[in-house]
Design an enzyme around this catalytic site. Structure first.
Site, short mmCIF file in Angstrom:
data_model
loop_
_atom_site.label_atom_id
_atom_site.label_comp_id
_atom_site.label_asym_id
_atom_site.label_seq_id
_atom_site.Cartn_x
_atom_site.Cartn_y
_atom_site.Cartn_z
CB CYS A 19 4.01 -1.98 12.99
SG CYS A 19 4.01 -1.69 11.21
CB CYS A 76 1.65 6.20 12.02
SG CYS A 76 3.24 5.60 12.59
CB CYS A 83 3.42 7.35 2.99
SG CYS A 83 4.15 6.22 4.17
CD GLU A 92 -2.79 -1.17 2.46
OE1 GLU A 92 -3.96 -1.58 2.37
OE2 GLU A 92 -2.27 -0.85 3.55
CB CYS A 119 7.41 -2.62 15.46
SG CYS A 119 9.09 -2.15 14.96
CB CYS A 142 7.99 -5.31 7.98
SG CYS A 142 9.38 -4.43 8.75
#
Length: 342
Positions: free
Chosen positions: A121, A332, A107, A94, A118, A114
């Site tokens: 996230c 975020c 962004c 995205e 984290c 990933c």
């Protein structure tokens, strides 16, 4: 078949020169192709009208431009737009376009998923499926509806940019080189958790702005929400940053998601201030956006403002980032490309 051809998008001028020389074309043809790709932003080799028909046919035998449209677009009530791109079967990323008073910031993603995992996230929850190529990174920039309006690029989407250093640096070169898009590095920001060796390379070879995801200055507590603290300690990252100059063309900032009573106390402000002492950096406070199956508390508005004021009293420049796109899971920590997997 088209899918078996190699994309020209994402190639450097030197790589284009190697292609044209190998194909028996004049060396200057590479600059013409770069102009078609990065300035005129064509989508088909047939559009390269200052190349002879025979040279276009030669290119078309092995290559395609490499442009493709997003598969899905969502718009937030605040004007933020989220684009879904298919990388390959079952793999999606995205991109988020944020309009703000004449600025259009995109962004962009650098990985499918990933590795950093984290706690706060959504991207990390899907695991890691692969790196994006420079072509796939640049395609996001060219293929959103606001492509001609974009004023800024942030490498803050899905993935850790410095875990995909080669493709990310190549895409930045295309963005900033005279033969490419010719943007100033001041229009580009890269966000990272601090992958040490890759960060050293980025600092030496690139003048783009840098944002460090810190979220807690106490190493033991940071490790609980950011497992990579063990491999890439924040104190080592800060030592590395102190060896480089900031405050001129290249600016430094620290991203700090604020969790209620977990990292927003006076002690946390003191530790953060001590860690960053003397660095000419902005501290960017971010509201936590809740994600499924994660029991982390959001801070309330009063505590957020108090935490900001604690840091300001110690001489730091601090802002509270405005949340954008939360209603479409574009804020975020919320990117997951879920629509592509439904």
């Amino acid at each position: 078949m088209e899918q078996n051809k190699k994309p020209l998008l994402g190639l450097s001028l030197q790589e284009l020169q190697e292609i044209v020389i190998r194909s028996g074309m004049p060396k200057f043809t590479a600059k013409q192709i770069a102009d078609w790709l990065y300035v005129k932003r064509i989508s088909q080799i047939e559009e390269m009208t200052n190349l002879s028909l025979s040279n276009r046919e030669k290119l078309s035998q092995e290559y395609t431009v490499g442009r493709y449209a997003p598969q899905y677009v969502q718009q937030s009530a605040d004007g933020t737009r989220k684009y879904l791109f298919r990388i390959k079967e079952g793999q999606y990323v995205e991109s988020v376009m944020i309009p703000d008073k004449g600025r259009y910031t995109l962004c962009i993603s650098t990985q499918v998923g990933c590795k950093m995992n984290c706690l706060f996230c959504m991207t990390g929850k899907q695991g890691f499926s692969g790196h994006l190529s420079a072509a796939e990174i640049i395609n996001q920039i060219f293929s959103v509806e606001e492509a001609s309006l974009l004023t800024n690029i942030v490498y803050m989407g899905m993935g850790e940019p410095l875990d995909n250093l080669s493709a990310v640096m190549k895409s930045i070169s295309i963005l900033t080189s005279n033969w490419g898009i010719a943007w100033s590095p001041k229009r580009i920001t890269l966000s990272t958790i601090g992958v040490t060796k890759a960060l050293e390379t980025f600092l030496k070879e690139c003048n783009c702005h840098l944002a460090i995801s810190i979220h807690n200055a106490i190493p033991e507590e940071r490790a609980q929400i950011m497992p990579t603290e063990k491999a890439f300690p924040i104190e080592r990252t800060i030592e590395l940053l102190r060896q480089h100059n900031f405050g001129g063309q290249r600016k430094l900032s620290f991203e700090y998601i604020v969790f209620g009573k977990l990292n927003d106390t006076l002690n946390h402000a003191n530790r953060l201030s001590a860690l960053l002492k003397g660095l000419p950096a902005l501290i960017n406070l971010i509201r936590y956006h809740r994600i499924p199956n994660v029991d982390l508390p959001s801070t309330d508005e009063d505590r957020l403002i108090q935490f900001k004021e604690m840091l300001e009293r110690k001489g730091h420049t601090v802002t509270i980032r405005q949340s954008r796109g939360e209603d479409i899971a574009a804020a975020c920590g919320m990117l997951s490309a879920l629509e592509g997997r439904i």
